[in-house]
Design a protein around this motif. Structure first.
Motif, PDB file in Angstrom:
ATOM      1  N   ASN A   1       0.835  -1.194   0.000  1.00 29.00           N
ATOM      2  CA  ASN A   1       0.000   0.000   0.000  1.00 29.00           C
ATOM      3  C   ASN A   1       0.874   1.249   0.000  1.00 29.00           C
ATOM      4  O   ASN A   1       1.841   1.331   0.757  1.00 29.00           O
ATOM      5  N   GLY A   2       0.518   2.187  -0.855  1.00 30.17           N
ATOM      6  CA  GLY A   2       1.256   3.449  -0.912  1.00 30.17           C
ATOM      7  C   GLY A   2       2.373   3.453  -1.936  1.00 30.17           C
ATOM      8  O   GLY A   2       2.952   4.505  -2.211  1.00 30.17           O
ATOM      9  N   ARG A   3       2.676   2.297  -2.495  1.00 29.96           N
ATOM     10  CA  ARG A   3       3.725   2.236  -3.515  1.00 29.96           C
ATOM     11  C   ARG A   3       3.118   2.303  -4.923  1.00 29.96           C
ATOM     12  O   ARG A   3       2.010   1.803  -5.138  1.00 29.96           O
ATOM     13  N   VAL A   4       3.881   2.872  -5.832  1.00 28.04           N
ATOM     14  CA  VAL A   4       3.472   2.949  -7.237  1.00 28.04           C
ATOM     15  C   VAL A   4       4.425   2.086  -8.057  1.00 28.04           C
ATOM     16  O   VAL A   4       5.636   2.087  -7.808  1.00 28.04           O
ATOM     17  N   GLN A   5       3.888   1.350  -9.023  1.00 27.71           N
ATOM     18  CA  GLN A   5       4.745   0.492  -9.836  1.00 27.71           C
ATOM     19  C   GLN A   5       5.594   1.330 -10.784  1.00 27.71           C
ATOM     20  O   GLN A   5       5.082   2.171 -11.519  1.00 27.71           O
ATOM     21  N   ARG A   6       6.891   1.071 -10.757  1.00 26.90           N
ATOM     22  CA  ARG A   6       7.823   1.746 -11.660  1.00 26.90           C
ATOM     23  C   ARG A   6       8.414   0.797 -12.686  1.00 26.90           C
ATOM     24  O   ARG A   6       8.719   1.190 -13.803  1.00 26.90           O
ATOM     25  N   LEU A   7       8.640  -0.427 -12.259  1.00 31.21           N
ATOM     26  CA  LEU A   7       9.091  -1.496 -13.155  1.00 31.21           C
ATOM     27  C   LEU A   7       8.318  -2.750 -12.759  1.00 31.21           C
ATOM     28  O   LEU A   7       7.637  -2.779 -11.737  1.00 31.21           O
ATOM     29  N   ARG A   8       8.490  -3.792 -13.544  1.00 30.12           N
ATOM     30  CA  ARG A   8       7.837  -5.059 -13.216  1.00 30.12           C
ATOM     31  C   ARG A   8       8.182  -5.514 -11.804  1.00 30.12           C
ATOM     32  O   ARG A   8       7.364  -6.095 -11.105  1.00 30.12           O
ATOM     33  N   TYR A   9       9.382  -5.178 -11.355  1.00 27.93           N
ATOM     34  CA  TYR A   9       9.842  -5.665 -10.055  1.00 27.93           C
ATOM     35  C   TYR A   9      10.196  -4.538  -9.094  1.00 27.93           C
ATOM     36  O   TYR A   9      10.807  -4.800  -8.050  1.00 27.93           O
TER      37      TYR A   9
ATOM     38  N   ALA B   1      18.377  -0.088 -11.400  1.00 28.81           N
ATOM     39  CA  ALA B   1      17.528  -1.263 -11.224  1.00 28.81           C
ATOM     40  C   ALA B   1      17.993  -2.355 -12.176  1.00 28.81           C
ATOM     41  O   ALA B   1      18.306  -2.089 -13.349  1.00 28.81           O
ATOM     42  N   ARG B   2      18.048  -3.550 -11.679  1.00 24.70           N
ATOM     43  CA  ARG B   2      18.489  -4.697 -12.494  1.00 24.70           C
ATOM     44  C   ARG B   2      18.169  -5.950 -11.694  1.00 24.70           C
ATOM     45  O   ARG B   2      18.781  -6.191 -10.659  1.00 24.70           O
ATOM     46  N   ASP B   3      17.237  -6.744 -12.169  1.00 22.17           N
ATOM     47  CA  ASP B   3      16.848  -7.907 -11.362  1.00 22.17           C
ATOM     48  C   ASP B   3      17.808  -9.077 -11.523  1.00 22.17           C
ATOM     49  O   ASP B   3      18.139  -9.750 -10.558  1.00 22.17           O
ATOM     50  N   VAL B   4      18.275  -9.302 -12.764  1.00 22.96           N
ATOM     51  CA  VAL B   4      19.186 -10.430 -13.004  1.00 22.96           C
ATOM     52  C   VAL B   4      20.405  -9.941 -13.790  1.00 22.96           C
ATOM     53  O   VAL B   4      20.336  -8.895 -14.459  1.00 22.96           O
ATOM     54  N   PRO B   5      21.520 -10.657 -13.751  1.00 23.74           N
ATOM     55  CA  PRO B   5      22.738 -10.162 -14.395  1.00 23.74           C
ATOM     56  C   PRO B   5      22.591  -9.922 -15.895  1.00 23.74           C
ATOM     57  O   PRO B   5      23.232  -9.037 -16.450  1.00 23.74           O
ATOM     58  N   GLY B   6      21.742 -10.686 -16.560  1.00 22.96           N
ATOM     59  CA  GLY B   6      21.590 -10.522 -17.999  1.00 22.96           C
ATOM     60  C   GLY B   6      20.760  -9.315 -18.401  1.00 22.96           C
ATOM     61  O   GLY B   6      20.675  -8.992 -19.588  1.00 22.96           O
ATOM     62  N   ALA B   7      20.160  -8.646 -17.430  1.00 20.82           N
ATOM     63  CA  ALA B   7      19.312  -7.492 -17.745  1.00 20.82           C
ATOM     64  C   ALA B   7      20.153  -6.216 -17.833  1.00 20.82           C
ATOM     65  O   ALA B   7      21.239  -6.136 -17.265  1.00 20.82           O
ATOM     66  N   ARG B   8      19.620  -5.237 -18.539  1.00 16.95           N
ATOM     67  CA  ARG B   8      20.300  -3.943 -18.663  1.00 16.95           C
ATOM     68  C   ARG B   8      20.083  -3.161 -17.361  1.00 16.95           C
ATOM     69  O   ARG B   8      18.953  -3.082 -16.864  1.00 16.95           O
ATOM     70  N   PRO B   9      21.159  -2.548 -16.827  1.00 17.47           N
ATOM     71  CA  PRO B   9      20.943  -1.691 -15.650  1.00 17.47           C
ATOM     72  C   PRO B   9      20.127  -0.456 -16.044  1.00 17.47           C
ATOM     73  O   PRO B   9      20.431   0.189 -17.043  1.00 17.47           O
ATOM     74  N   ILE B  10      19.110  -0.155 -15.278  1.00 18.42           N
ATOM     75  CA  ILE B  10      18.226   0.976 -15.606  1.00 18.42           C
ATOM     76  C   ILE B  10      18.478   2.092 -14.592  1.00 18.42           C
ATOM     77  O   ILE B  10      18.272   1.897 -13.392  1.00 18.42           O
TER      78      ILE B  10
END
Lengths: 134, 162
Positions: free
Chosen positions: B111-119, B142-151
């Motif tokens: 509650n109170g949070r807004v989605q910015r990325l999937r995770y 932001a980067r959930d897994v090593p293969g993802a682009r850092p955002i």
């Protein structure tokens, strides 16, 4: 027409794995509806634990299958099971385990979950590929 | 070798951390920074069970981690430092100016949070705190897994991340 069998266990896994496993169980046995499916997509640890606790306490679920022993569903399940000694958690779920589970509906769900572990282990093997590396 | 990853992840130790990051990094140790977990033997054992035996898990309070940071940095093995929320990471960085990069790995809906990325879901307070970290010279991505682009945080907050 017969009603579909009631949910006897939860399958909680990463991504769409639980849905895929339940779909395969249904194709093979017609008993996929015995499995409640959960994905961790978009859920935090608190939400995952709350979901499982609600299913244990509200729906009487006594058997939970998760994929990774170190995964977030396993962590959430272990928390949700605290105080519910009759709930069984099986980690490392595979299709063989779930097929055995849904076919053993002569057993209570918790006993059925325990009973399918050996079948799950036996289903994993390596065939071919030359001599085994030292 | 310095800590290779300082990550905010409300699931703390889980598959992405142990397998996704850990195997690629040849992870030697995890510093789990959480005041509640550090005080609970049951919680510590729960997280320890989720980690392969060759990986050490060090449980610390925020204050304790700040005290031991130089010790962690001297460890020759690759390591990950985890907090379960923005507030703990902000407190830690406030005590340890050596931490210059923060990874947003998983902050899920509340509650109170807004989605910015999937995770990544953030409250206005958390957004302000992360902006303040960047203003102090800390790189927040932001980067959930090593293969993802850092955002970069600016893209995360602008909704341009995915």
């Amino acid at each position: 027409m017969n009603n579909p069998p009631a949910v006897r266990a939860l399958v909680a896994a990463h991504g769409d794995l639980a849905a895929g496993l339940a779909s395969a169980v249904d194709r093979i046995t017609g008993r996929g509806s015995m499995l409640g499916i959960l994905t961790n997509a978009g859920l935090g640890a608190d939400q995952m634990e709350a979901t499982l606790r609600e299913r244990i306490e509200g729906d009487g679920i006594r058997a939970i299958f998760t994929d990774l022993p170190s995964g977030s569903w396993t962590m959430a399940a272990r928390r949700a099971m605290r105080g519910h000694e009759d709930v069984v958690l099986v980690t490392g779920v595979n299709l063989a385990a779930l097929l055995e589970f849904v076919m053993r509906d002569d057993l209570e769900p918790a006993a059925g979950a325990r009973a399918c572990v050996d079948r799950a282990r036996a289903a994993i093997g390596a065939i071919g590929g030359g001599p085994r590396a030292a | 070798m310095p800590l290779e990853l300082c990550r905010i992840d409300d699931r703390l130790i889980h598959g992405q951390v142990v397998l996704g990051w850990g195997q690629q990094m040849r992870l030697g140790y995890i510093v789990l920074v959480d005041d509640e977990v550090a005080e609970s033997e049951w919680e510590r054992e729960l997280y320890r069970m989720g980690v392969p035996p060759e990986v050490d898990v060090i449980f610390e309070t925020v204050k304790g981690a700040a005290t031991r940071l130089a010790e962690f940095e001297r460890d020759p093995r690759p390591g990950i430092l985890l907090t379960g929320d923005v507030e703990s990471m902000v407190r830690l960085v406030g005590m340890c100016t050596a931490l210059r990069e923060v990874n947003l790995g998983g902050i899920h809906h509340k509650n109170g949070r807004v989605q910015r990325l999937r995770y990544v879901f953030l409250s206005p307070e958390e957004e302000r705190a992360l902006r303040a970290l960047e203003a102090q010279g800390v790189a927040v991505t932001a980067r959930d897994v090593p293969g993802a682009r850092p955002i970069p945080l600016s893209d995360v907050l602008a909704g341009k991340g995915e």
